[in-house]
Design a protein around this motif. Structure first.
Motif, PDB file in Angstrom:
ATOM      1  N   THR A  19      38.211  36.910  30.654  1.00 51.46           N
ATOM      2  CA  THR A  19      36.899  36.443  31.077  1.00 51.46           C
ATOM      3  C   THR A  19      36.043  36.054  29.877  1.00 51.46           C
ATOM      4  O   THR A  19      35.267  35.085  29.936  1.00 51.46           O
ATOM      5  CB  THR A  19      36.182  37.534  31.899  1.00 51.46           C
ATOM      6  OG1 THR A  19      36.992  37.881  33.019  1.00 51.46           O
ATOM      7  CG2 THR A  19      34.832  37.047  32.394  1.00 51.46           C
ATOM      8  N   GLN A  62      36.303  32.448  28.942  1.00 52.64           N
ATOM      9  CA  GLN A  62      35.939  31.439  29.930  1.00 52.64           C
ATOM     10  C   GLN A  62      34.493  30.980  29.742  1.00 52.64           C
ATOM     11  O   GLN A  62      33.672  31.675  29.146  1.00 52.64           O
ATOM     12  CB  GLN A  62      36.129  32.000  31.344  1.00 52.64           C
ATOM     13  CG  GLN A  62      37.537  32.481  31.645  1.00 52.64           C
ATOM     14  CD  GLN A  62      38.569  31.390  31.542  1.00 52.64           C
ATOM     15  OE1 GLN A  62      38.359  30.271  32.035  1.00 52.64           O
ATOM     16  NE2 GLN A  62      39.687  31.677  30.880  1.00 52.64           N
ATOM     17  N   PRO A  63      34.154  29.787  30.280  1.00 50.74           N
ATOM     18  CA  PRO A  63      32.762  29.318  30.225  1.00 50.74           C
ATOM     19  C   PRO A  63      31.813  30.340  30.874  1.00 50.74           C
ATOM     20  O   PRO A  63      32.051  30.788  31.991  1.00 50.74           O
ATOM     21  CB  PRO A  63      32.802  28.008  31.025  1.00 50.74           C
ATOM     22  CG  PRO A  63      34.220  27.535  30.891  1.00 50.74           C
ATOM     23  CD  PRO A  63      35.056  28.781  30.873  1.00 50.74           C
ATOM     24  N   GLY A  64      30.752  30.687  30.178  1.00 57.66           N
ATOM     25  CA  GLY A  64      29.814  31.692  30.679  1.00 57.66           C
ATOM     26  C   GLY A  64      30.176  33.087  30.256  1.00 57.66           C
ATOM     27  O   GLY A  64      29.316  33.968  30.159  1.00 57.66           O
ATOM     28  N   GLY A  65      31.487  33.319  30.049  1.00 59.66           N
ATOM     29  CA  GLY A  65      31.980  34.584  29.532  1.00 59.66           C
ATOM     30  C   GLY A  65      31.580  35.797  30.349  1.00 59.66           C
ATOM     31  O   GLY A  65      31.372  35.732  31.563  1.00 59.66           O
ATOM     32  N   HIS A  89      28.817  37.421  30.330  1.00 60.62           N
ATOM     33  CA  HIS A  89      27.444  37.377  30.839  1.00 60.62           C
ATOM     34  C   HIS A  89      27.424  36.886  32.284  1.00 60.62           C
ATOM     35  O   HIS A  89      26.741  37.456  33.143  1.00 60.62           O
ATOM     36  CB  HIS A  89      26.587  36.472  29.960  1.00 60.62           C
ATOM     37  CG  HIS A  89      25.169  36.356  30.438  1.00 60.62           C
ATOM     38  ND1 HIS A  89      24.252  37.382  30.307  1.00 60.62           N
ATOM     39  CD2 HIS A  89      24.502  35.332  31.067  1.00 60.62           C
ATOM     40  CE1 HIS A  89      23.098  37.007  30.829  1.00 60.62           C
ATOM     41  NE2 HIS A  89      23.224  35.771  31.285  1.00 60.62           N
ATOM     42  N   ALA A  90      28.181  35.812  32.565  1.00 55.90           N
ATOM     43  CA  ALA A  90      28.231  35.276  33.928  1.00 55.90           C
ATOM     44  C   ALA A  90      28.957  36.234  34.863  1.00 55.90           C
ATOM     45  O   ALA A  90      28.563  36.422  36.020  1.00 55.90           O
ATOM     46  CB  ALA A  90      28.914  33.910  33.922  1.00 55.90           C
ATOM     47  N   ARG A 112      27.060  39.170  36.458  1.00 54.68           N
ATOM     48  CA  ARG A 112      25.975  38.855  37.402  1.00 54.68           C
ATOM     49  C   ARG A 112      26.535  38.180  38.655  1.00 54.68           C
ATOM     50  O   ARG A 112      26.231  37.031  38.950  1.00 54.68           O
ATOM     51  CB  ARG A 112      24.948  37.956  36.722  1.00 54.68           C
ATOM     52  CG  ARG A 112      24.335  38.575  35.462  1.00 54.68           C
ATOM     53  CD  ARG A 112      23.380  37.625  34.777  1.00 54.68           C
ATOM     54  NE  ARG A 112      22.217  37.331  35.623  1.00 54.68           N
ATOM     55  CZ  ARG A 112      21.261  36.467  35.293  1.00 54.68           C
ATOM     56  NH1 ARG A 112      21.340  35.809  34.131  1.00 54.68           N
ATOM     57  NH2 ARG A 112      20.242  36.256  36.089  1.00 54.68           N
ATOM     58  N   ASP A 133      30.829  33.387  44.343  1.00 50.47           N
ATOM     59  CA  ASP A 133      31.341  33.784  43.031  1.00 50.47           C
ATOM     60  C   ASP A 133      32.627  33.028  42.724  1.00 50.47           C
ATOM     61  O   ASP A 133      33.458  32.808  43.617  1.00 50.47           O
ATOM     62  CB  ASP A 133      31.628  35.295  42.991  1.00 50.47           C
ATOM     63  CG  ASP A 133      30.356  36.118  43.084  1.00 50.47           C
ATOM     64  OD1 ASP A 133      29.319  35.654  42.583  1.00 50.47           O
ATOM     65  OD2 ASP A 133      30.409  37.227  43.655  1.00 50.47           O
ATOM     66  N   SER A 134      32.797  32.656  41.461  1.00 51.30           N
ATOM     67  CA  SER A 134      34.006  31.950  41.056  1.00 51.30           C
ATOM     68  C   SER A 134      35.207  32.884  41.085  1.00 51.30           C
ATOM     69  O   SER A 134      35.071  34.119  41.115  1.00 51.30           O
ATOM     70  CB  SER A 134      33.843  31.388  39.646  1.00 51.30           C
ATOM     71  OG  SER A 134      33.787  32.445  38.699  1.00 51.30           O
ATOM     72  N   GLN A 137      37.199  33.473  38.670  1.00 53.44           N
ATOM     73  CA  GLN A 137      37.226  34.268  37.445  1.00 53.44           C
ATOM     74  C   GLN A 137      36.321  35.481  37.545  1.00 53.44           C
ATOM     75  O   GLN A 137      36.662  36.570  37.079  1.00 53.44           O
ATOM     76  CB  GLN A 137      36.815  33.407  36.254  1.00 53.44           C
ATOM     77  CG  GLN A 137      36.982  34.090  34.907  1.00 53.44           C
ATOM     78  CD  GLN A 137      38.412  34.556  34.670  1.00 53.44           C
ATOM     79  OE1 GLN A 137      39.362  33.783  34.810  1.00 53.44           O
ATOM     80  NE2 GLN A 137      38.581  35.829  34.362  1.00 53.44           N
ATOM     81  N   VAL A 138      35.150  35.324  38.173  1.00 51.11           N
ATOM     82  CA  VAL A 138      34.242  36.458  38.362  1.00 51.11           C
ATOM     83  C   VAL A 138      34.899  37.507  39.257  1.00 51.11           C
ATOM     84  O   VAL A 138      34.859  38.709  38.966  1.00 51.11           O
ATOM     85  CB  VAL A 138      32.905  35.982  38.960  1.00 51.11           C
ATOM     86  CG1 VAL A 138      32.057  37.178  39.401  1.00 51.11           C
ATOM     87  CG2 VAL A 138      32.137  35.146  37.949  1.00 51.11           C
TER      88      VAL A 138
END
Length: 292
Positions: A55, A58-61, A63-64, A67, A177-178, A180-181
């Motif tokens: 994670t 990934q874009p946002g890492g 932090h995303a 949340r 949520d994606s 990845q999340v």
């Protein structure tokens, strides 16, 4: 965007099912010697490290990922999947790999049956027929009144129900949520849940078995990575039917390594369940293509 390659996706899915089958064999070996709670806990520790590292790239890492739109449901998914893993591994010990997986294979039918009340999806008469036929296959495996239909049979049945619930919750949270999340929360909340329970059941492990434990953890990480790659390079509806090959690999492993036998009723019932599951997947794919 990743270029679509259905042939590569199928090969990756086949490799995934093979690794997951070997992983189940390792789990059975370890749980025969050690407490299931400890084995599952250590397994999820490594899995959590993997998803955190993945994670972070990934874009946002992170932090995303920290949340999510559905935090409660994401936590619930982790709790459900940890419980499912523990229950199905106990089934491996009590019933064996082959019989447990033959019953557990009905989970896609449970997903289809529960998608209406949980997700509000419409399930037509064709899929309801397939679901009924599939559960007739489960009854063939269980043989009511015979050996397999015992208290131990509740383990693969409960595991299938939990895995179906996990799949439905995953589809629900995908609305906000994606992937990845969701993957991040599967590992992290799963590891925390497993630790809260497993820390009370710690016991010494022989050096040789620590080696097997390391192989188990690495196989879990590799299997999930291959699964992610399979879904990246090909449509899920194209590769998902090949997940049933895990039952074939389990049958080979169970007979050659653990000395299990394939009873005629188990073989026939498994074929009925797999056939019904394949029809359900193909019917769902057809309906989705019409809507698209």
């Amino acid at each position: 965007m990743t270029r679509q390659n259905t042939r590569l996706g199928i090969l990756l899915m086949i490799a995934t099912t093979f690794i997951f089958a070997m992983q189940d064999g390792l789990s059975r070996h370890l749980v025969e010697e050690y407490n299931v709670f400890m084995v599952v806990m250590i397994r999820f520790w490594f899995f959590a490290l993997f998803v955190v590292a993945l994670t972070a790239r990934q874009p946002g890492g992170l932090h995303a990922a920290l949340r999510p739109r559905y935090p409660v449901l994401q936590w619930l998914r982790g709790i459900v999947v940890v419980t499912e893993v523990g229950v199905v591994v106990m089934g491996f010990v009590l019933l064996g790999l082959i019989e447990t997986h033959s019953i557990f294979t009905c989970y896609p039918l449970l997903v289809a049956a529960l998608s209406g009340p949980i997700l509000g999806e419409r399930v037509g008469w064709r899929r309801w027929t397939a679901i009924a036929i599939g559960f007739a296959g489960v009854l063939i495996i269980l043989q009511p009144g015979m050996r397999v239909f015992s208290p131990a049979a509740i383990f693969p049945l409960l595991a299938a129900l939990l895995f179906a619930l996990y799949g439905l919750l995953t589809r629900y949270v995908a609305r906000g949520d994606s992937a990845q999340v969701s993957f991040f929360w599967t590992g992290v909340s799963g590891a925390i849940t497993a630790t809260v329970i497993g820390m009370w059941f710690w016991e010494p492990m022989a050096p040789r078995d620590w080696g097997w434990m390391a192989v188990l953890c690495c196989s879990a990480v590799l299997g999930h990575w291959l699964l992610i790659r399979a879904y990246e390079v090909a449509e899920a509806s194209a590769v998902q039917p090949f997940s049933f090959l895990q039952l074939v690999f389990i049958a080979i492993l169970g007979t050659t390594v653990f000395g299990e036998t394939i009873a005629p009723n188990v073989a026939i019932g498994a074929l009925v369940v797999v056939g019904a599951g394949l029809f359900t997947l193909l019917r769902t794919r057809k309906l989705q293509s019409r809507r698209g």
